[in-house]
Scaffold this motif. Structure first.
Motif, PDB file in Angstrom:
ATOM      1  N   UNK A 184      18.510  -3.789   0.570  1.00 46.13           N
ATOM      2  CA  UNK A 184      18.314  -3.839  -0.893  1.00 46.13           C
ATOM      3  C   UNK A 184      16.838  -3.825  -1.246  1.00 46.13           C
ATOM      4  N   UNK A 185      16.036  -4.564  -0.494  1.00 45.64           N
ATOM      5  CA  UNK A 185      14.609  -4.638  -0.776  1.00 45.64           C
ATOM      6  C   UNK A 185      13.887  -3.331  -0.477  1.00 45.64           C
ATOM      7  N   UNK A 186      14.393  -2.555   0.456  1.00 44.75           N
ATOM      8  CA  UNK A 186      13.746  -1.305   0.830  1.00 44.75           C
ATOM      9  C   UNK A 186      14.154  -0.115  -0.039  1.00 44.75           C
ATOM     10  N   UNK A 187      15.105  -0.305  -0.937  1.00 46.61           N
ATOM     11  CA  UNK A 187      15.457   0.796  -1.833  1.00 46.61           C
ATOM     12  C   UNK A 187      14.310   0.982  -2.830  1.00 46.61           C
ATOM     13  N   UNK A 188      14.033   2.225  -3.213  1.00 51.53           N
ATOM     14  CA  UNK A 188      12.887   2.490  -4.086  1.00 51.53           C
ATOM     15  C   UNK A 188      12.893   1.687  -5.397  1.00 51.53           C
ATOM     16  N   UNK A 189      14.041   1.337  -5.921  1.00 54.22           N
ATOM     17  CA  UNK A 189      14.083   0.601  -7.180  1.00 54.22           C
ATOM     18  C   UNK A 189      13.709  -0.868  -7.035  1.00 54.22           C
TER      19      UNK A 189
ATOM     20  N   UNK B  68       0.829  -1.216   0.000  1.00 53.33           N
ATOM     21  CA  UNK B  68       0.000   0.000   0.000  1.00 53.33           C
ATOM     22  C   UNK B  68       0.854   1.254   0.000  1.00 53.33           C
ATOM     23  N   UNK B  69       1.932   1.262   0.787  1.00 52.08           N
ATOM     24  CA  UNK B  69       2.828   2.429   0.812  1.00 52.08           C
ATOM     25  C   UNK B  69       3.450   2.673  -0.558  1.00 52.08           C
ATOM     26  N   UNK B  70       3.688   1.597  -1.294  1.00 52.09           N
ATOM     27  CA  UNK B  70       4.299   1.720  -2.622  1.00 52.09           C
ATOM     28  C   UNK B  70       3.265   2.037  -3.697  1.00 52.09           C
ATOM     29  N   UNK B  71       1.996   2.076  -3.314  1.00 49.94           N
ATOM     30  CA  UNK B  71       0.945   2.381  -4.276  1.00 49.94           C
ATOM     31  C   UNK B  71       0.466   1.176  -5.056  1.00 49.94           C
TER      32      UNK B  71
END
Length: 177
Positions: free
Chosen positions: A170-175, A129-132
């Motif tokens: 690594x997983x929490x980076x926006x990419x 949800x935070x990532x849309x």
């Protein structure tokens, strides 16, 4: 005959042609399948609840993005080897115990999951949800699993020589989404 690990409680519904329980709401079809695989694995292993190691094993077997995030070739093979051994080796000490680090909010309304695994499922939904995104995917659940150093899955990752903290970053980076 009642299953040893109950399906998620709630009103049954059909979503995109896939029969799912309300507890699977907010999950992609692929992630709902991962949960089903983890449930089968827990029953086969004789465990009372689905824990984070069951979820990790199922994720690795069915999600290419998760495998890519964890590593290549021998790292995955070694990790899967440890996960397979859990029912015949070190994982036996987990049988009959509940996975709960005490470091996370305990979610008790989700039948079939250890308290920590239930919290991971909720974290995955919130991350999506935070990532849309409309639904959580495999990398959302992987990020949730590696966030708690007391998770059984994290212990398996450590044994396989994989740094869970580095993986989480690594997983929490926006990419990564």
């Amino acid at each position: 005959m009642q299953p040893r690990i109950p399906r998620q409680q709630g009103r049954e519904q059909r979503t995109q042609g896939i029969h799912r329980a309300d507890g699977d709401a907010g999950l992609s079809a692929e992630l709902a399948s991962v949960v089903d695989g983890a449930r089968r694995r827990a029953v086969r292993d004789g465990d009372r609840q689905i824990d984070t190691a069951h979820l990790l094993h199922s994720l690795l077997e069915s999600d290419a993005e998760v495998r890519a995030a964890v590593g290549e070739g021998t790292r995955i093979a070694r990790l899967l080897g440890y996960l397979v051994q859990r029912s015949i080796g070190y994982g036996l000490r987990w049988q009959g115990s509940v996975e709960d680090s005490g470091g996370v909010l305990v979610v008790t309304a989700t039948a079939g999951f250890s308290p920590l695994a239930a919290s991971c499922m909720e974290y995955a939904r919130e991350r999506a949800l935070r990532a849309g995104a409309g639904v959580a995917c495999g990398t959302d659940l992987l990020a949730a699993i590696v966030a708690d150093p007391q998770a059984r899955a994290v212990e398996v990752l450590r044994r396989a020589g994989i740094d869970h903290h580095e993986l989480f970053i690594r997983l929490e980076t926006p990419s990564s989404r």
